[in-house]
Design a protein around this motif. Structure first.
Motif, PDB file in Angstrom:
ATOM      1  N   ASP A   1       4.559  -1.024   3.585  1.00 24.56           N
ATOM      2  CA  ASP A   1       4.273  -0.205   3.730  1.00 24.56           C
ATOM      3  C   ASP A   1       5.505   0.715   3.813  1.00 24.56           C
TER       4      ASP A   1
ATOM      5  N   THR B   1      -8.840  -0.452   4.128  1.00 25.78           N
ATOM      6  CA  THR B   1      -7.477  -1.778   3.624  1.00 25.78           C
ATOM      7  C   THR B   1      -7.824  -3.011   3.978  1.00 25.78           C
TER       8      THR B   1
ATOM      9  N   ALA C   1       0.849  -1.460   0.286  1.00 32.04           N
ATOM     10  CA  ALA C   1      -0.141  -0.241   0.017  1.00 32.04           C
ATOM     11  C   ALA C   1       1.011   1.357   0.206  1.00 32.04           C
ATOM     12  N   PRO C   2       1.853   1.305  -0.707  1.00 30.85           N
ATOM     13  CA  PRO C   2       2.245   2.562  -0.757  1.00 30.85           C
ATOM     14  C   PRO C   2       2.035   3.975  -1.059  1.00 30.85           C
TER      15      PRO C   2
ATOM     16  N   ARG D   1      -1.302   4.882  -0.749  1.00 27.85           N
ATOM     17  CA  ARG D   1      -3.074   4.816  -0.549  1.00 27.85           C
ATOM     18  C   ARG D   1      -2.475   5.776   0.250  1.00 27.85           C
TER      19      ARG D   1
END
Ligand SMILES: Cc1ncc(COP(=O)(O)O)c(C=O)c1O
Length: 401
Positions: free
Chosen positions: A228, A214, A200-201, A203
């Motif tokens: 992340d 999520t 999820a970088p 997000r």
């Protein structure tokens, strides 16, 4: 001496080229690089100076393989705001999200194990997984995320161990997985006893609309390993990423990390912790969103003006990438090679686990200036028109013979 067989797929991945700075006359739409003008350089300098000045000297000592605890506590608070049930004990720090992908693959994948990835997917994930010699099943990405009918089919036909997904502003298509599909994915993972990697970088980088929960938040059965990174919102040179999962899994990932590199740089982790303590991360991210939204708009408009009517151009609500699908007569591997002196491009083949699709292009809009985005789209337009003219000529020649 021959290299180990497992390295053969992994050594020729072309990733290093993607992250290279553009050459003098080149405009780069290639690597997922942030805009260097937006790095909070002054604030990071002050925070790192303060971390350095610690009189105990702990910042220069070996420390904790799981990573500087106060930083894990700060990250847990950030994730809790997003509904993720994280604590300092369920987080391990890694050298960027990339190391988290490597460690998770090391923990789970035996040679020949089946893993599901989105098709297309993040090229760096393919190269992290390749080392562990999985069998890939690529599940097509639709405008609202992974095709759940195709996923069920794969799960029914094969014993799958892991599903890797980027649900928010997917790399490379920019799509967001819908809430319905998030629920379906979790239900399928439960039914077929599969673990999910949620990467999820991007997000926090939404430019319009509102974020969905999520997978980690929705998960009721500890199946989601959440990955992340600070790379896209602070700076990739920090190499600060983290993984959040059930505390038992974290313990085993930390043991593997010890074998890989003992621990992340304690000085860096302390510097980032100091930055978070002294600065308003939300305000910084708001500035990124404002800037990147304009670049996204410039790229989508530039492509709409330049591309043939048969091209499909994504209009992402966030993240770093626009995905372009050209007519199948155009081979984007050839296009990227032929025009590399003026344009750096990621051909779609790099984003498919078997490298067997040849008419897509991933275009990063974050690094180039708005002027360069416009010029780059014009260059790409010329290249595509030329490639289309060539295929017509070849076809006419073939018919004439
Ligand atoms: C989906 C995805 N995961 C992981 C990474 C790796 O990020 P990091 O710099 O934190 O290692 C990237 C970088 O482009 C990415 O796009």
């Amino acid at each position: 001496m021959d290299y180990a067989e497992r390295t053969q797929r992994a050594t020729d991945n072309g990733l290093g080229d993607l992250l290279a700075a553009p050459t003098k006359n080149q405009i780069s739409f290639a690597g997922g690089l942030p805009d260097p003008k937006l790095f909070p350089q002054q604030e990071l300098s002050v925070a790192f100076a303060a971390a350095m000045a610690n009189s105990t000297g702990d910042q220069f000592q070996y420390s904790d393989a799981q990573g500087f605890r106060p930083l894990r506590e700060q990250l847990a608070r950030l994730l809790q705001r997003d509904g993720v049930r994280a604590t300092a004990d369920t987080i391990a720090m890694t050298q960027g999200a990339q190391q988290a992908l490597d460690l998770i693959a090391r923990l789970y994948i035996n040679p020949g194990d089946t893993i599901v990835v989105e098709a297309p997917t993040y090229p760096g994930a393919i190269s992290a997984f390749d080392t562990y010699e999985p069998h890939y099943e690529g599940v097509p990405v639709q405008s609202d995320g992974m095709d759940m009918v195709a996923l069920r089919r794969v799960l029914t036909e094969r014993r799958v161990k892991l599903i890797y997904t980027v649900p928010d502003f997917q790399n490379p298509t920019g799509t967001v997985m819908s809430l319905n599909k998030r629920r379906t994915l979790l239900a399928l993972a439960r039914e077929f006893d599969v673990m999910i990697i949620e990467d999820a970088p991007y997000r926090w980088l939404r430019y319009n609309g509102i974020n969905l929960p999520t997978l980690s938040e929705l998960d009721q059965s500890d199946r989601v390993i959440f990955v992340d990174s600070m790379s896209k919102v602070l700076a990739p040179g920090l190499r600060v990423g983290w993984v959040h999962a059930d505390a038992e899994i974290i313990k085993d990932l930390v043991a593997l990390k010890t074998g890989a590199d003992l621990e992340s740089s304690t000085l860096t982790l302390r510097g980032v912790s100091q930055y978070l303590a002294d600065n308003d991360l939300d305000a910084h991210i708001a500035a990124l969103r404002h800037n990147y939204a304009q670049k996204r708009d410039a790229m989508v408009a530039g492509l709409r003006a330049e591309m043939p009517g048969t091209a499909i151009i994504s209009a992402p609500q966030g993240g770093f990438f626009v995905w372009l699908e050209l007519p199948t007569t155009i081979n984007t591997d050839v296009l990227a090679r032929e025009y590399k002196d003026e344009l750096a491009l990621v051909p779609g083949s790099m984003t498919y686990p078997l490298h067997d699709h040849h008419n897509g292009l991933r275009l990063a809009f974050t690094h180039a200036s708005i002027d360069d985005i416009k010029t780059g789209c014009q260059r790409l337009g010329r290249a595509v028109r030329q490639a289309m003219a060539n295929t017509v000529t070849i076809r006419n020649d073939a018919q004439a013979h």
